[in-house]
Design an enzyme around this catalytic site. Structure first.
Site, PDB file in Angstrom:
ATOM      1  N   ARG A  14      -0.238 -15.092   2.628  1.00 22.25           N
ATOM      2  CA  ARG A  14      -1.869 -14.507   3.159  1.00 22.25           C
ATOM      3  C   ARG A  14      -2.487 -13.691   2.391  1.00 22.25           C
ATOM      4  NH1 ARG A  14      -3.424  -9.193   4.561  1.00 22.25           N
ATOM      5  NH2 ARG A  14      -1.609  -8.381   4.820  1.00 22.25           N
ATOM      6  N   HIS A  74      -1.033 -13.593  10.091  1.00 16.60           N
ATOM      7  CA  HIS A  74      -1.467 -12.447  10.887  1.00 16.60           C
ATOM      8  C   HIS A  74      -3.027 -12.996  10.922  1.00 16.60           C
ATOM      9  CE1 HIS A  74      -3.378  -9.347   7.788  1.00 16.60           C
ATOM     10  NE2 HIS A  74      -2.281  -8.531   8.674  1.00 16.60           N
ATOM     11  N   HIS A 195       3.757  -2.390   4.172  1.00 22.32           N
ATOM     12  CA  HIS A 195       3.042  -2.686   3.685  1.00 22.32           C
ATOM     13  C   HIS A 195       2.383  -2.015   3.019  1.00 22.32           C
ATOM     14  CE1 HIS A 195       0.532  -6.455   2.983  1.00 22.32           C
ATOM     15  NE2 HIS A 195      -0.733  -5.178   3.067  1.00 22.32           N
ATOM     16  N   HIS A 197       0.076  -1.285  -0.793  1.00 19.65           N
ATOM     17  CA  HIS A 197      -0.578  -1.982  -2.556  1.00 19.65           C
ATOM     18  C   HIS A 197      -0.252  -1.288  -3.072  1.00 19.65           C
ATOM     19  CE1 HIS A 197      -3.180  -4.890  -0.765  1.00 19.65           C
ATOM     20  NE2 HIS A 197      -2.777  -4.881   0.334  1.00 19.65           N
ATOM     21  N   HIS A 292      22.292   1.334 -28.610  1.00 16.76           N
ATOM     22  CA  HIS A 292      22.832   0.010 -27.531  1.00 16.76           C
ATOM     23  C   HIS A 292      22.706  -0.595 -27.225  1.00 16.76           C
ATOM     24  CE1 HIS A 292      19.088   2.137 -24.701  1.00 16.76           C
ATOM     25  NE2 HIS A 292      18.895   2.922 -25.503  1.00 16.76           N
TER      26      HIS A 292
HETATM   27  C1  HCA Z   1      -5.834  -6.362   4.283  1.00 15.10           C
HETATM   28  C2  HCA Z   1      -4.645  -5.769   5.523  1.00 15.10           C
HETATM   29  C3  HCA Z   1      -3.639  -5.424   4.825  1.00 15.10           C
HETATM   30  C4  HCA Z   1      -2.819  -6.155   6.474  1.00 15.10           C
HETATM   31  C5  HCA Z   1      -2.088  -5.128   6.399  1.00 15.10           C
HETATM   32  C6  HCA Z   1      -0.745  -5.303   7.184  1.00 15.10           C
HETATM   33  C7  HCA Z   1      -3.651  -4.335   4.604  1.00 15.10           C
HETATM   34  O1  HCA Z   1      -6.469  -4.916   4.044  1.00 15.10           O
HETATM   35  O2  HCA Z   1      -6.093  -7.276   3.633  1.00 15.10           O
HETATM   36  O3  HCA Z   1      -0.641  -6.120   8.208  1.00 15.10           O
HETATM   37  O4  HCA Z   1       0.118  -4.323   7.853  1.00 15.10           O
HETATM   38  O5  HCA Z   1      -3.718  -3.667   3.258  1.00 15.10           O
HETATM   39  O6  HCA Z   1      -3.873  -3.591   5.099  1.00 15.10           O
HETATM   40  O7  HCA Z   1      -3.184  -6.440   4.106  1.00 15.10           O
HETATM   41 CU    CU Z   2      -2.672  -5.584   1.805  1.00 17.10          CU
END
Ligand code: HCA
Ligand code: CU
Length: 383
Positions: A14, A74, A195, A197, A292
């Site tokens: 996804r 999703h 989730h 990034h 090491h």
């Molecule tokens: C996106 C959506 C998502 C969804 C995350 C989630 C994000 O912007 O593509 O479902 O918890 O990063 O918000 O990936």
């Molecule tokens: Cu995301």
């Protein structure tokens, strides 16, 4: 508690599809799904069936594979999408809504009251069909906390299985994640998913902070692929959790498959596994400096938090350079089954260091030196 009970929601199929280089064919998706299932992830998350006809067929196909992992798809928080998702035969549905002021102003323009109404309708419908349902807010860290908690309290009260918080733009740092999850933990009874990034390199640490704060589920993708520079990488989370509790991670996952998982996806999306990748990068178990190397040879735990053998991998001691030490050179001689006295090894080591100051050496150069010393000393002994 969650640190022992955490579950991985593997989103290569996804979030990973949102990576610039990802164009998975149906067969490739099935191959990835089987391998991740064999690795032991608890969930697979698939692209919305509303995205395209092929996406819908792929959801159906993977939902029908009878995997051990639960299969999720999703979707936007919308009845049409939810119905499409249920028709594919998946085990559960991850619903997402944008709650940040940015998204409310510049994307969908919806008010909180409307978001809650919509969420309740979709969640009740999915639950009435006997499926697991999660509600998550996109861009949670730039959403108003009161709004966020109001929404989550409302969906928790009607029995949502999980709420998710998403660091959509990779802006959060571990302390913020910990605080938000802790606060949420005090408000809802259901499971909590994170989730995150990786725009500022915090995705693994943030996922871990979420678990420390009481989250139960973490989203990952193989090599971290996703929008922009991606999300928490599967291997990174595994490394982090292994450092915390090796026995638990060994018991939960088929660790020697990780390299195959990383290599398979890297090949499909046409990238190399980075040299410094968690666990499977080619220098992940390479030791170089003499100090090491010596310690590692005595006891690998001195400079290794992860045991490569648990991942079906081996450590490598890099000996052909100016930072080398005689213990490492001695070990190389032993590998080549050359018997040399420590004095000789020390002389060879000094010679390697001098040569390495002049040019870049290869292991072959070291081997040639060791062999020539060995035959010379053998000649002297027989003379
Ligand atoms: C996106 C959506 C998502 C969804 C995350 C989630 C994000 O912007 O593509 O479902 O918890 O990063 O918000 O990936
Ligand atoms: Cu995301």
């Amino acid at each position: 508690m969650s640190l022992e009970n955490f579950a991985i929601i593997e989103s290569t199929l996804r979030e990973g599809e949102q990576f610039a280089n990802a164009f998975f064919s149906s067969d490739e998706k099935v191959e990835i799904a089987h391998l991740l299932d064999a690795f032991g992830v608890e969930y697979l998350e698939l692209t919305s069936p509303a995205a395209s006809p092929q996406s819908r067929d792929d959801c159906r196909c993977i939902a029908g594979l009878n995997l051990n992992a639960k299969v999720l798809t999703h979707v936007r928080c919308h009845m049409d999408d939810a119905k499409l998702a249920i028709d594919t035969g998946v085990d559960g549905i991850d619903v997402v809504f944008g709650t940040s002021s940015y998204l409310r102003e510049f994307s969908h323009g919806k008010e909180i009251g409307y978001i809650i109404e919509q969420a309740i309708e979709v969640i009740q419908f999915v639950k009435s069909q006997g499926l697991e349902v999660r509600f998550s807010s996109e861009d949670s860290f730039r959403s108003d906390l009161v709004d966020l908690l109001t929404i989550y309290r409302a969906v928790d009260q009607i029995g949502v299985n999980r709420v998710g918080i998403a660091d959509t733009v990779g802006v959060a740092h571990p302390m913020q994640v910990y605080e938000l999850v802790r606060t949420l933990r005090g408000v809802v009874h259901c499971d909590i998913e994170f989730h995150g990034h990786n725009d500022t390199g915090c995705a693994v640490a943030n996922a871990f902070a979420a678990l420390q704060g009481g989250a139960t589920h973490v989203d990952t993708s193989v090599l971290g692929i996703g929008e922009r520079n991606g999300i928490t990488p599967l291997g990174g989370l595994i490394a982090r959790m292994y450092a915390e509790d090796p026995a638990l991670v060994r018991a939960k996952y088929n660790l020697p498959l990780l390299r195959e998982v990383d290599n398979l996806v890297a090949e499909m999306v046409n990238v190399d596994v980075p040299f410094n990748n968690y666990i499977t990068g080619y220098t992940a178990f390479t030791h170089k400096a003499g100090i090491h190397a010596k310690a590692i040879l005595n006891n690998p735990s001195t400079y290794e938090i992860l045991d490569p053998a648990d991942f079906g991998l081996t450590r490598y001691i890099h000996v052909a350079h100016r930072l080398t030490g005689w213990n490492a050179i001695k070990q190389r001689a032993e590998q080549l089954q050359l018997t040399l006295h420590d004095d000789e090894i020390k002389q060879i080591t000094a010679q390697i260091k001098t040569l390495a100051d002049e040019k870049k050496l290869s292991l072959d150069d070291v081997d040639v030196l060791l062999r020539s010393y060995h035959s010379e000393s053998a000649m002297l002994e027989t003379a």
